[in-house]
Design a protein around this motif. Structure first.
Motif, PDB file in Angstrom:
ATOM      1  N   GLU A 152      26.014  38.200  29.846  1.00  0.00           N
ATOM      2  CA  GLU A 152      25.562  37.374  30.958  1.00  0.00           C
ATOM      3  C   GLU A 152      26.719  36.480  31.407  1.00  0.00           C
ATOM      4  O   GLU A 152      27.121  35.575  30.676  1.00  0.00           O
ATOM      5  N   ALA A 195      21.565  44.418  50.277  1.00  0.00           N
ATOM      6  CA  ALA A 195      21.763  43.242  49.427  1.00  0.00           C
ATOM      7  C   ALA A 195      22.382  43.676  48.101  1.00  0.00           C
ATOM      8  O   ALA A 195      22.208  44.828  47.666  1.00  0.00           O
ATOM      9  N   HIS A 196      23.113  42.771  47.480  1.00  0.00           N
ATOM     10  CA  HIS A 196      23.742  43.064  46.203  1.00  0.00           C
ATOM     11  C   HIS A 196      22.737  42.855  45.069  1.00  0.00           C
ATOM     12  O   HIS A 196      21.976  41.882  45.069  1.00  0.00           O
ATOM     13  N   VAL A 197      22.723  43.762  44.114  1.00  0.00           N
ATOM     14  CA  VAL A 197      21.854  43.634  42.947  1.00  0.00           C
ATOM     15  C   VAL A 197      22.591  42.818  41.888  1.00  0.00           C
ATOM     16  O   VAL A 197      23.741  43.106  41.547  1.00  0.00           O
ATOM     17  N   SER A 198      21.929  41.799  41.383  1.00  0.00           N
ATOM     18  CA  SER A 198      22.535  40.954  40.360  1.00  0.00           C
ATOM     19  C   SER A 198      22.822  41.753  39.100  1.00  0.00           C
ATOM     20  O   SER A 198      22.070  42.671  38.740  1.00  0.00           O
ATOM     21  N   ARG A 199      23.875  41.388  38.411  1.00  0.00           N
ATOM     22  CA  ARG A 199      24.225  42.054  37.160  1.00  0.00           C
ATOM     23  C   ARG A 199      23.437  41.487  35.989  1.00  0.00           C
ATOM     24  O   ARG A 199      23.584  41.950  34.860  1.00  0.00           O
ATOM     25  N   SER A 200      22.598  40.498  36.224  1.00  0.00           N
ATOM     26  CA  SER A 200      21.847  39.869  35.156  1.00  0.00           C
ATOM     27  C   SER A 200      20.852  40.844  34.514  1.00  0.00           C
ATOM     28  O   SER A 200      20.310  41.730  35.174  1.00  0.00           O
ATOM     29  N   TYR A 201      20.616  40.648  33.226  1.00  0.00           N
ATOM     30  CA  TYR A 201      19.611  41.433  32.519  1.00  0.00           C
ATOM     31  C   TYR A 201      18.210  40.855  32.703  1.00  0.00           C
ATOM     32  O   TYR A 201      17.227  41.460  32.253  1.00  0.00           O
ATOM     33  N   TYR A 202      18.110  39.719  33.333  1.00  0.00           N
ATOM     34  CA  TYR A 202      16.823  39.035  33.491  1.00  0.00           C
ATOM     35  C   TYR A 202      15.760  39.913  34.156  1.00  0.00           C
ATOM     36  O   TYR A 202      14.636  40.021  33.638  1.00  0.00           O
ATOM     37  N   PRO A 203      16.047  40.555  35.317  1.00  0.00           N
ATOM     38  CA  PRO A 203      14.997  41.377  35.952  1.00  0.00           C
ATOM     39  C   PRO A 203      14.491  42.504  35.051  1.00  0.00           C
ATOM     40  O   PRO A 203      13.290  42.799  35.041  1.00  0.00           O
ATOM     41  N   SER A 218      26.945  34.005  33.321  1.00  0.00           N
ATOM     42  CA  SER A 218      26.666  32.575  33.493  1.00  0.00           C
ATOM     43  C   SER A 218      26.302  31.879  32.194  1.00  0.00           C
ATOM     44  O   SER A 218      26.099  30.660  32.184  1.00  0.00           O
ATOM     45  N   TYR A 221      17.770  32.357  28.851  1.00  0.00           N
ATOM     46  CA  TYR A 221      17.623  31.883  30.234  1.00  0.00           C
ATOM     47  C   TYR A 221      16.905  30.536  30.367  1.00  0.00           C
ATOM     48  O   TYR A 221      16.879  29.976  31.465  1.00  0.00           O
TER      49      TYR A 221
END
Length: 250
Positions: free
Chosen positions: A238, A18-26, A240, A88
């Motif tokens: 981010e 699976a692709h890992v999101s580029r978001s800093y949220y995690p 988005s 977010y």
């Protein structure tokens, strides 16, 4: 009509991931949760500054200054909560708060189970282990209740202010949300935990609440420049995030 037949995977084909999101949220959620877990362990140590001094201002005892061992770390949880809320929104921050809440309960349960297990003959630190990680039900309830209510209020207030100010007046929503969230957190924790830690008079209770609230709020105000920079950094990276800068809502 000819149907295409999918060929079976070959040994030379790459494995699927699976692709890992580029978001800093995690990463922010992980740091947020780690801060809470570490704080709850460090807080079992009582800390006194200028213990040989005696200074009071009405019902407030200024010196000696009594804090817990997590006094320098716990405000970071609110700073990260502000960053999550600002970037977010409330729903994503609420999810992070629930993750932290679940982690606290899991840690408490794990420490309790570990404390009930029979110690090996060579293990000489049972008393120390119980003193640091032992679950006191009343203190656990105080910490969890204060954290949950305080963090949810902090996020809700920040987001509510942002809905009216958009990208303007970041300082106002950071400080305003902290005042509401930290006060609720401190008041709930102190109200539940006071008896368990030996506070038995109104003067001591008021001092406990005011000193804790003022310290946590002051820390957030002092680190506002850092919080500003982190928020700007995350917003810029981010993909988005789409800021709306059309001024105040009517």
């Amino acid at each position: 009509m000819t149907q295409s037949v999918q060929s079976p995977p070959q040994a030379s084909d790459p494995a699927s991931f699976a692709h890992v999101s580029r978001s800093y949220y995690p990463m922010l959620v992980a740091l947020f949760t780690a801060t809470l877990l570490i704080s709850n362990i460090a807080a079992t140590k009582g800390v006194a500054f200028l213990g040989d001094q005696d200074l009071s201002l009405g019902p407030i005892q200024i010196l000696p200054l009594y804090l817990d061992g997590a006094f320098f770390l716990f405000p970071l949880a609110y700073i990260i909560g502000d960053i999550l809320s600002e970037v977010y929104g409330f729903k994503a921050t609420r999810r992070a708060i629930y993750v932290g809440f679940s982690a606290l309960l899991l840690a408490a349960l794990s420490f309790w189970i570990a404390g009930q297990l029979p110690a090996a003959d060579f293990y000489e630190n049972e008393a120390a282990f119980d003193a640091v990680t032992g679950v006191v039900p009343r203190l656990l309830l105080a910490g969890v209740a204060g954290y949950l209510v305080g963090q949810l209020l902090n996020s809700a207030v920040l987001v509510r202010i942002k809905e009216r100010t958009r990208e303007k007046h970041l300082w106002a929503r950071l400080i305003g949300s902290t005042v509401v969230g930290e006060f609720a957190d401190t008041l709930i924790f102190c109200s539940i935990a006071a008896g368990a830690i030996g506070i038995s008079t109104w003067d001591d209770f008021i001092n406990f609440v005011i000193v804790g609230f003022l310290w946590k709020t002051l820390v957030e105000i002092l680190v506002l420049p850092v919080t500003y920079r982190v928020i700007a950094f995350v917003k810029k990276r981010e993909p988005s995030y789409a800021p709306v800068e059309n001024g105040l809502l009517p």
